[in-house]
Each structure stands twice: as structure tokens, then as C-alpha cells.
Design a protein around this motif. Sequence first.
Motif, PDB file in Angstrom:
ATOM      1  N   ILE A  59      -3.480  -1.778   3.686  1.00 17.53           N
ATOM      2  CA  ILE A  59      -4.693  -1.728   2.857  1.00 17.53           C
ATOM      3  C   ILE A  59      -5.917  -1.792   3.778  1.00 17.53           C
ATOM      4  O   ILE A  59      -5.811  -2.270   4.910  1.00 17.53           O
ATOM      5  CB  ILE A  59      -4.709  -2.859   1.805  1.00 17.53           C
ATOM      6  CG1 ILE A  59      -4.874  -4.242   2.440  1.00 17.53           C
ATOM      7  CG2 ILE A  59      -3.376  -2.858   1.037  1.00 17.53           C
ATOM      8  CD1 ILE A  59      -4.834  -5.389   1.429  1.00 17.53           C
ATOM      9  N   PRO A  60      -7.072  -1.283   3.342  1.00 14.52           N
ATOM     10  CA  PRO A  60      -8.251  -1.333   4.217  1.00 14.52           C
ATOM     11  C   PRO A  60      -8.521  -2.753   4.739  1.00 14.52           C
ATOM     12  O   PRO A  60      -8.345  -3.738   4.003  1.00 14.52           O
ATOM     13  CB  PRO A  60      -9.375  -0.826   3.304  1.00 14.52           C
ATOM     14  CG  PRO A  60      -8.677   0.077   2.337  1.00 14.52           C
ATOM     15  CD  PRO A  60      -7.351  -0.593   2.078  1.00 14.52           C
ATOM     16  N   GLY A  67       0.814  -1.211   0.000  1.00 18.44           N
ATOM     17  CA  GLY A  67       0.000   0.000   0.000  1.00 18.44           C
ATOM     18  C   GLY A  67       0.842   1.254   0.000  1.00 18.44           C
ATOM     19  O   GLY A  67       1.625   1.490   0.927  1.00 18.44           O
ATOM     20  N   ALA A  68       0.717   2.053  -1.070  1.00 18.06           N
ATOM     21  CA  ALA A  68       1.458   3.326  -1.166  1.00 18.06           C
ATOM     22  C   ALA A  68       0.531   4.503  -0.900  1.00 18.06           C
ATOM     23  O   ALA A  68       0.575   5.529  -1.575  1.00 18.06           O
ATOM     24  CB  ALA A  68       2.120   3.459  -2.534  1.00 18.06           C
ATOM     25  N   ALA A 103      -0.199   6.048   4.863  1.00 19.60           N
ATOM     26  CA  ALA A 103       0.345   5.218   5.948  1.00 19.60           C
ATOM     27  C   ALA A 103       1.598   4.485   5.478  1.00 19.60           C
ATOM     28  O   ALA A 103       2.640   4.520   6.144  1.00 19.60           O
ATOM     29  CB  ALA A 103      -0.711   4.223   6.436  1.00 19.60           C
ATOM     30  N   THR A 143      -0.393  -5.785  -7.739  1.00 16.64           N
ATOM     31  CA  THR A 143      -1.392  -6.232  -6.763  1.00 16.64           C
ATOM     32  C   THR A 143      -0.854  -7.458  -6.044  1.00 16.64           C
ATOM     33  O   THR A 143      -0.511  -8.458  -6.682  1.00 16.64           O
ATOM     34  CB  THR A 143      -2.711  -6.622  -7.480  1.00 16.64           C
ATOM     35  OG1 THR A 143      -3.153  -5.500  -8.238  1.00 16.64           O
ATOM     36  CG2 THR A 143      -3.789  -7.023  -6.488  1.00 16.64           C
ATOM     37  N   VAL A 144      -0.750  -7.358  -4.724  1.00 18.73           N
ATOM     38  CA  VAL A 144      -0.263  -8.505  -3.951  1.00 18.73           C
ATOM     39  C   VAL A 144      -1.345  -9.576  -3.954  1.00 18.73           C
ATOM     40  O   VAL A 144      -2.507  -9.322  -3.614  1.00 18.73           O
ATOM     41  CB  VAL A 144       0.090  -8.076  -2.508  1.00 18.73           C
ATOM     42  CG1 VAL A 144       0.457  -9.285  -1.661  1.00 18.73           C
ATOM     43  CG2 VAL A 144       1.232  -7.067  -2.537  1.00 18.73           C
ATOM     44  N   GLY A 167      -2.317   0.268  -7.600  1.00 16.98           N
ATOM     45  CA  GLY A 167      -2.753   1.383  -8.452  1.00 16.98           C
ATOM     46  C   GLY A 167      -1.729   1.746  -9.516  1.00 16.98           C
ATOM     47  O   GLY A 167      -0.564   1.359  -9.432  1.00 16.98           O
ATOM     48  N   GLY A 192      -2.689   1.818   8.948  1.00 20.16           N
ATOM     49  CA  GLY A 192      -3.500   2.582   7.997  1.00 20.16           C
ATOM     50  C   GLY A 192      -4.562   3.350   8.746  1.00 20.16           C
ATOM     51  O   GLY A 192      -4.545   3.408   9.987  1.00 20.16           O
TER      52      GLY A 192
HETATM   53  C1  LIG Z   1     -14.170  10.290  -1.057  1.00 22.46           C
HETATM   54  C2  LIG Z   1     -13.233  10.385   0.127  1.00 22.46           C
HETATM   55  C3  LIG Z   1     -13.150  11.563   0.849  1.00 22.46           C
HETATM   56  C4  LIG Z   1     -12.283  11.674   1.933  1.00 22.46           C
HETATM   57  N1  LIG Z   1     -12.151  12.873   2.578  1.00 22.46           N
HETATM   58  C5  LIG Z   1     -11.226  13.009   3.550  1.00 22.46           C
HETATM   59  C6  LIG Z   1     -10.926  14.276   4.111  1.00 22.46           C
HETATM   60  O1  LIG Z   1     -11.463  15.308   3.684  1.00 22.46           O
HETATM   61  N2  LIG Z   1      -9.992  14.346   5.104  1.00 22.46           N
HETATM   62  C7  LIG Z   1      -9.341  13.219   5.572  1.00 22.46           C
HETATM   63  O2  LIG Z   1      -8.521  13.321   6.497  1.00 22.46           O
HETATM   64  N3  LIG Z   1      -9.593  12.011   5.033  1.00 22.46           N
HETATM   65  C8  LIG Z   1     -10.482  11.873   4.021  1.00 22.46           C
HETATM   66  N4  LIG Z   1     -10.674  10.657   3.422  1.00 22.46           N
HETATM   67  C9  LIG Z   1      -9.966   9.490   3.967  1.00 22.46           C
HETATM   68  C10 LIG Z   1      -8.481   9.495   3.587  1.00 22.46           C
HETATM   69  O3  LIG Z   1      -8.350   9.656   2.195  1.00 22.46           O
HETATM   70  C11 LIG Z   1      -7.885   8.155   4.025  1.00 22.46           C
HETATM   71  O4  LIG Z   1      -8.137   7.963   5.406  1.00 22.46           O
HETATM   72  C12 LIG Z   1      -6.380   8.047   3.839  1.00 22.46           C
HETATM   73  O5  LIG Z   1      -5.971   8.553   2.584  1.00 22.46           O
HETATM   74  C13 LIG Z   1      -6.024   6.564   3.997  1.00 22.46           C
HETATM   75  O6  LIG Z   1      -4.643   6.351   3.816  1.00 22.46           O
HETATM   76  P1  LIG Z   1      -4.088   4.858   3.970  1.00 22.46           P
HETATM   77  O7  LIG Z   1      -2.649   4.913   3.655  1.00 22.46           O
HETATM   78  O8  LIG Z   1      -4.507   4.315   5.292  1.00 22.46           O
HETATM   79  O9  LIG Z   1      -4.894   3.976   2.888  1.00 22.46           O
HETATM   80  P2  LIG Z   1      -4.994   4.103   1.301  1.00 22.46           P
HETATM   81  O10 LIG Z   1      -4.781   5.488   0.850  1.00 22.46           O
HETATM   82  O11 LIG Z   1      -6.266   3.425   0.915  1.00 22.46           O
HETATM   83  O12 LIG Z   1      -3.754   3.239   0.793  1.00 22.46           O
HETATM   84  C14 LIG Z   1      -3.834   1.846   0.647  1.00 22.46           C
HETATM   85  C15 LIG Z   1      -3.205   1.459  -0.686  1.00 22.46           C
HETATM   86  O13 LIG Z   1      -3.198   0.030  -0.791  1.00 22.46           O
HETATM   87  C16 LIG Z   1      -3.347  -0.305  -2.141  1.00 22.46           C
HETATM   88  N5  LIG Z   1      -3.773  -1.713  -2.198  1.00 22.46           N
HETATM   89  C17 LIG Z   1      -4.953  -2.258  -1.815  1.00 22.46           C
HETATM   90  N6  LIG Z   1      -4.935  -3.604  -2.003  1.00 22.46           N
HETATM   91  C18 LIG Z   1      -3.716  -3.903  -2.500  1.00 22.46           C
HETATM   92  C19 LIG Z   1      -3.086  -5.105  -2.902  1.00 22.46           C
HETATM   93  N7  LIG Z   1      -3.687  -6.309  -2.791  1.00 22.46           N
HETATM   94  N8  LIG Z   1      -1.825  -5.055  -3.399  1.00 22.46           N
HETATM   95  C20 LIG Z   1      -1.160  -3.868  -3.511  1.00 22.46           C
HETATM   96  N9  LIG Z   1      -1.718  -2.676  -3.133  1.00 22.46           N
HETATM   97  C21 LIG Z   1      -2.971  -2.708  -2.632  1.00 22.46           C
HETATM   98  C22 LIG Z   1      -4.351   0.693  -2.680  1.00 22.46           C
HETATM   99  O14 LIG Z   1      -4.220   0.849  -4.080  1.00 22.46           O
HETATM  100  C23 LIG Z   1      -3.975   1.970  -1.907  1.00 22.46           C
HETATM  101  O15 LIG Z   1      -3.117   2.809  -2.669  1.00 22.46           O
HETATM  102  C24 LIG Z   1     -11.509  10.545   2.315  1.00 22.46           C
HETATM  103  C25 LIG Z   1     -11.583   9.370   1.575  1.00 22.46           C
HETATM  104  C26 LIG Z   1     -12.415   9.291   0.479  1.00 22.46           C
HETATM  105  C27 LIG Z   1     -12.422   8.036  -0.348  1.00 22.46           C
END
Ligand SMILES: Cc1cc2nc3c(=O)[nH]c(=O)nc-3n(C[C@H](O)[C@H](O)[C@H](O)COP(=O)(O)OP(=O)(O)OC[C@H]3O[C@@H](n4cnc5c(N)ncnc54)[C@H](O)[C@@H]3O)c2cc1C
Length: 324
Positions: free
Chosen positions: A143-144, A8-9, A12, A113-114, A33, A290
Motif C-alpha cells: 500500500i502507499p 494490496g491487490a 505490485a 481493510t487490514v 477495495g 509497490g
Molecule cells: C490518476 C492516476 C493516473 C496515473 N497514470 C499512470 C500512467 O499513465 N502510467 C503509469 O505507469 N502509472 C500511472 N499511475 C500510477 C499507477 O497507477 C500506480 O503506480 C500503480 O498502479 C501502483 O500499483 P501498486 O500495486 O504499487 O499500488 P496500488 O495500485 O495503489 O495497490 C495498493 C492496494 O492496496 C489497497 N489497500 C490500501 N490500504 C489497505 C489496507 N489497509 N488494507 C487492505 N488493502 C489496502 C488499495 O485498495 C490498493 O488496491 C497513475 C495513477 C493515478 C492515480
Amino acid sequence: MQSCVIIGAGIAGLTAARQLVQQGWTVTVLDKGRGLGGRLATRRLAGGRADHGAQVIRATTAAFSDWLTSADEQTALMEWPVDPVGAGWVGRDGMNRVAKQLATELTIETEQTVVSVQTDEMGWRIETNSGQLFRGDALLCTIPAPQALTLFVDKSNLLGPTDQHVLQTILYEPCLAVLVALNRASQIPKPGGLWLDRPDINWVADNLQKGISPDVPTVTILASTAFSRTYLDGDLNAVGQQLLEQLTDWLPAETITSVQVHRWRYSQVAQAHPDPYWRADTSLPFLFGGDGFGGIAPHDPHLNVERAFLSGQSMADWLLTHPL
Ligand SMILES: Cc1cc2nc3c(=O)[nH]c(=O)nc-3n(C[C@H](O)[C@H](O)[C@H](O)COP(=O)(O)OP(=O)(O)OC[C@H]3O[C@@H](n4cnc5c(N)ncnc54)[C@H](O)[C@@H]3O)c2cc1C
């Protein structure tokens, strides 16, 4: 030299990677992605730009605030005085810029994709859909949680019942995001970002007023959770029209030149795990993190990015303080 693979890039994964690399680790970040940033997502639309994931970032901790300030000094960020939440931060040319700022000098493999994770005598063995193998002494998964359950429970038997239970308690809301380009400025009032108390629509942002699409006016509309749940798997074009019909005062039909609708199955966290990461019960280091992890105001939608950032930092801290 110690090595780590991060799945996940998003913010987090990038935050953890940056911290580990600064301490001399070899880190590979894998993302499915085409670009990096995950939900820090900006799209091109009819020559303009629109944020279709995170809209505005706020900071409540010194750690995140300090990083935002340093990114601001490097001109990656700017402030946006959004009502009623007060000023927040946005990427200078879209939210994806925040991720790009973090990613400087990291090794990131996109379109990977893992699909399988195992261990052998050499450590973690991670396989992606392209058939490539990646190896590391430690593994971080950002990832979520529902996607992690599919990967690690449905497709492998790495996790014990407690690990599975932790992931099952983390819940997300879906969100349908509509992006439109216009042939003239919208009628959305200043400052251009509004929370709406409407059954179908939560948020409208004028990306011209936001400052990320100076040449072509674009607007981002986020559907309410109830609407998104109902129409998540429906016809996306119909969904877009249904929401646009409710905003004709601000977005007259004759001014709209292009429409895109994006489906986020996991957008914002509805229920987070209280700790900033979870260490799985495996012999080699394996941490989950995350935005689904951490105690910061899980119901404030503007603090999700901060929670993800702090989770990334905490995972890196754990690895740095527990020699392999
Ligand atoms: C519509 C929307 C509005 C939002 N508005 C706000 C806001 O205003 N303010 C705020 O603070 N937060 C907001 N958020 C939430 C915020 O965007 C997220 O909480 C934050 O970006 C999550 O970061 P992360 O690194 O935890 O996860 P992610 O950004 O989801 O990163 C996880 C990565 O894992 C990758 N991945 C998944 N499965 C695999 C796999 N099997 N193999 C390889 N890669 C994989 C995905 O492609 C993704 O790039 C919003 C989200 C959305 C969707």
C-alpha cells in the motif's frame, strides 16, 4: 508449505502473489477495495467505461515488456499511440483488465481493510475490519507508504526508526480525476490522449478513441498537481465543473450526460525509495514494496506501473531465495 499474506491487490501485490503461487506457496491477497487492481482502475459510467487511475503503460525492462507481450497474446492488452510519449499499452477494456489478467487463479479477498498486524507463535496474524483473521509465514505490504505509516506506526509498534524513516521518504502527488459521459463523440483530436501544458489540467483522454468504451463516448480529465493539491478536500462537483468549463471546445456542455469526480490522495510517486523493496527489521519476513520502491525514472508518469511490477517481482524473488 510456505504461506504469505499480501496487503494490496494492485499490480505490485498481484505480481508477487502470482510468482509465489507458481512456486507452490499458499498466498492470500487482501484488499480494502470492492474490486482488485488498486490504481489500475476502470469505472462504468452511463453504460460506457473510463479509466480513472493509470492511463497508459510503458515498459523499459525486458521483464515487464515480456509480461506485457504475453498478456497481449492473451488479448488483455492493446497498443495506443499516444502523443508525445509514443505508443503505450492499455487494457483492452480498461486498465483494470491488466490487473485481472495477473489475478487469474489467485486467492484474493476484497473488501478486507487490514486494521491490525501482529506476530505470535504461529507467524503473522492479520486482522481486517470485518473481524476476520488471516495468517502467513511471511508478510508483504504494497500500500502507499503514507497509508503504511498510519497502519504500522500510528496503530502498532512493529517498525523501528530506520523502517519508519524509509517510509517517510516516499512521497506521492494527489490527483483529482474527472470522468464524463457524452451523447456524441468528443472533439478531442487524435489519437485521443493529450498531455496539456495548462495550470489546472494535465491530461485528457477520450476513452472512445482509446478503444475501451466503444458504445458510449467517455472522457477522463486529470487535474494538475497544483490544482489537485488546492482542491483535494473541496466540493468535488464544483471541481468537476471548474475543469469542464476550461474544455468546452472539446466537450461542449450540451453533450455531457454524466459527470463523476474521483479524489486520489496518493496517485503518482513524487519521490521513490531507490531499492525495489524494503525488508523491515522484524524477526519474521516482512517486506514493503509497490510503486514507491525502485530506481526506474520516478518522474516519468508512464513508468509507475512498471516500477510497481518490478517491485512485486523483487519481493517474491527475495522470499524464494531466503528459506523461512
Ligand atoms: C490518476 C492516476 C493516473 C496515473 N497514470 C499512470 C500512467 O499513465 N502510467 C503509469 O505507469 N502509472 C500511472 N499511475 C500510477 C499507477 O497507477 C500506480 O503506480 C500503480 O498502479 C501502483 O500499483 P501498486 O500495486 O504499487 O499500488 P496500488 O495500485 O495503489 O495497490 C495498493 C492496494 O492496496 C489497497 N489497500 C490500501 N490500504 C489497505 C489496507 N489497509 N488494507 C487492505 N488493502 C489496502 C488499495 O485498495 C490498493 O488496491 C497513475 C495513477 C493515478 C492515480
